[in-house]
Design a protein around this motif. Structure first.
Motif, PDB file in Angstrom:
ATOM      1  N   MET A  16       0.858  -1.176   0.000  1.00 58.57           N
ATOM      2  CA  MET A  16       0.000   0.000   0.000  1.00 58.57           C
ATOM      3  C   MET A  16       0.896   1.229   0.000  1.00 58.57           C
ATOM      4  O   MET A  16       1.841   1.325   0.768  1.00 58.57           O
ATOM      5  CB  MET A  16      -0.906   0.030   1.252  1.00 58.57           C
ATOM      6  CG  MET A  16      -1.840   1.206   1.282  1.00 58.57           C
ATOM      7  SD  MET A  16      -3.065   1.118   2.595  1.00 58.57           S
ATOM      8  CE  MET A  16      -2.066   1.343   4.026  1.00 58.57           C
ATOM      9  N   HIS A  17       0.588   2.177  -0.854  1.00 58.06           N
ATOM     10  CA  HIS A  17       1.332   3.425  -0.941  1.00 58.06           C
ATOM     11  C   HIS A  17       0.404   4.531  -0.449  1.00 58.06           C
ATOM     12  O   HIS A  17      -0.686   4.705  -0.975  1.00 58.06           O
ATOM     13  CB  HIS A  17       1.776   3.698  -2.376  1.00 58.06           C
ATOM     14  CG  HIS A  17       2.684   2.631  -2.899  1.00 58.06           C
ATOM     15  ND1 HIS A  17       4.010   2.553  -2.547  1.00 58.06           N
ATOM     16  CD2 HIS A  17       2.462   1.577  -3.723  1.00 58.06           C
ATOM     17  CE1 HIS A  17       4.561   1.522  -3.134  1.00 58.06           C
ATOM     18  NE2 HIS A  17       3.639   0.912  -3.854  1.00 58.06           N
ATOM     19  N   VAL A  18       0.845   5.262   0.571  1.00 57.84           N
ATOM     20  CA  VAL A  18       0.041   6.323   1.167  1.00 57.84           C
ATOM     21  C   VAL A  18       0.607   7.662   0.731  1.00 57.84           C
ATOM     22  O   VAL A  18       1.813   7.886   0.753  1.00 57.84           O
ATOM     23  CB  VAL A  18       0.055   6.223   2.714  1.00 57.84           C
ATOM     24  CG1 VAL A  18      -0.734   7.362   3.326  1.00 57.84           C
ATOM     25  CG2 VAL A  18      -0.476   4.877   3.154  1.00 57.84           C
ATOM     26  N   GLY A  19      -0.297   8.573   0.363  1.00 60.80           N
ATOM     27  CA  GLY A  19       0.134   9.903  -0.032  1.00 60.80           C
ATOM     28  C   GLY A  19      -1.040  10.866   0.073  1.00 60.80           C
ATOM     29  O   GLY A  19      -2.154  10.488   0.411  1.00 60.80           O
ATOM     30  N   ILE A  20      -0.761  12.108  -0.229  1.00 64.42           N
ATOM     31  CA  ILE A  20      -1.790  13.145  -0.168  1.00 64.42           C
ATOM     32  C   ILE A  20      -2.006  13.675  -1.571  1.00 64.42           C
ATOM     33  O   ILE A  20      -1.055  14.034  -2.271  1.00 64.42           O
ATOM     34  CB  ILE A  20      -1.367  14.297   0.765  1.00 64.42           C
ATOM     35  CG1 ILE A  20      -1.228  13.785   2.192  1.00 64.42           C
ATOM     36  CG2 ILE A  20      -2.365  15.438   0.705  1.00 64.42           C
ATOM     37  CD1 ILE A  20      -0.688  14.826   3.151  1.00 64.42           C
ATOM     38  N   ASP A  21      -3.230  13.720  -1.966  1.00 64.42           N
ATOM     39  CA  ASP A  21      -3.598  14.270  -3.263  1.00 64.42           C
ATOM     40  C   ASP A  21      -4.551  15.422  -2.993  1.00 64.42           C
ATOM     41  O   ASP A  21      -5.686  15.205  -2.586  1.00 64.42           O
ATOM     42  CB  ASP A  21      -4.269  13.185  -4.111  1.00 64.42           C
ATOM     43  CG  ASP A  21      -4.573  13.680  -5.516  1.00 64.42           C
ATOM     44  OD1 ASP A  21      -3.960  14.676  -5.935  1.00 64.42           O
ATOM     45  OD2 ASP A  21      -5.430  13.060  -6.182  1.00 64.42           O
TER      46      ASP A  21
END
Length: 77
Positions: A16-21
């Protein structure tokens, strides 16, 4: 070749790759204003009252009248 009775399982791996969009979905503006309103309230009010009692000086109370109210401070008249 698989051996007889071999219960082989397939192994899976999850990542799982977590980021902010960030996306603009609207705007907000803050505005300040002052509202003045007239009200009537009951509030406690204190005041001091003074009553002056005058007594005539007579021969019987002359000495007391002459020394009453004098300060022990010799600079006070």
């Amino acid at each position: 070749m698989e051996a007889a009775g071999d219960d082989a399982k397939t192994r899976f791996q999850e990542q799982m790759h977590v980021g902010i969009d960030r996306q603009e979905v609207g705007r907000a503006r803050l505005r300040k204003y002052v509202v003045t309103e007239e009200i009537q309230r009951t509030v406690p009010v204190r005041h001091e009252a003074v009553r002056v009692e005058r007594k005539p000086v007579t021969e019987a109370n002359r000495d007391d009248a002459m020394t009453a109210g004098r300060s022990a401070n010799p600079h006070t008249k």
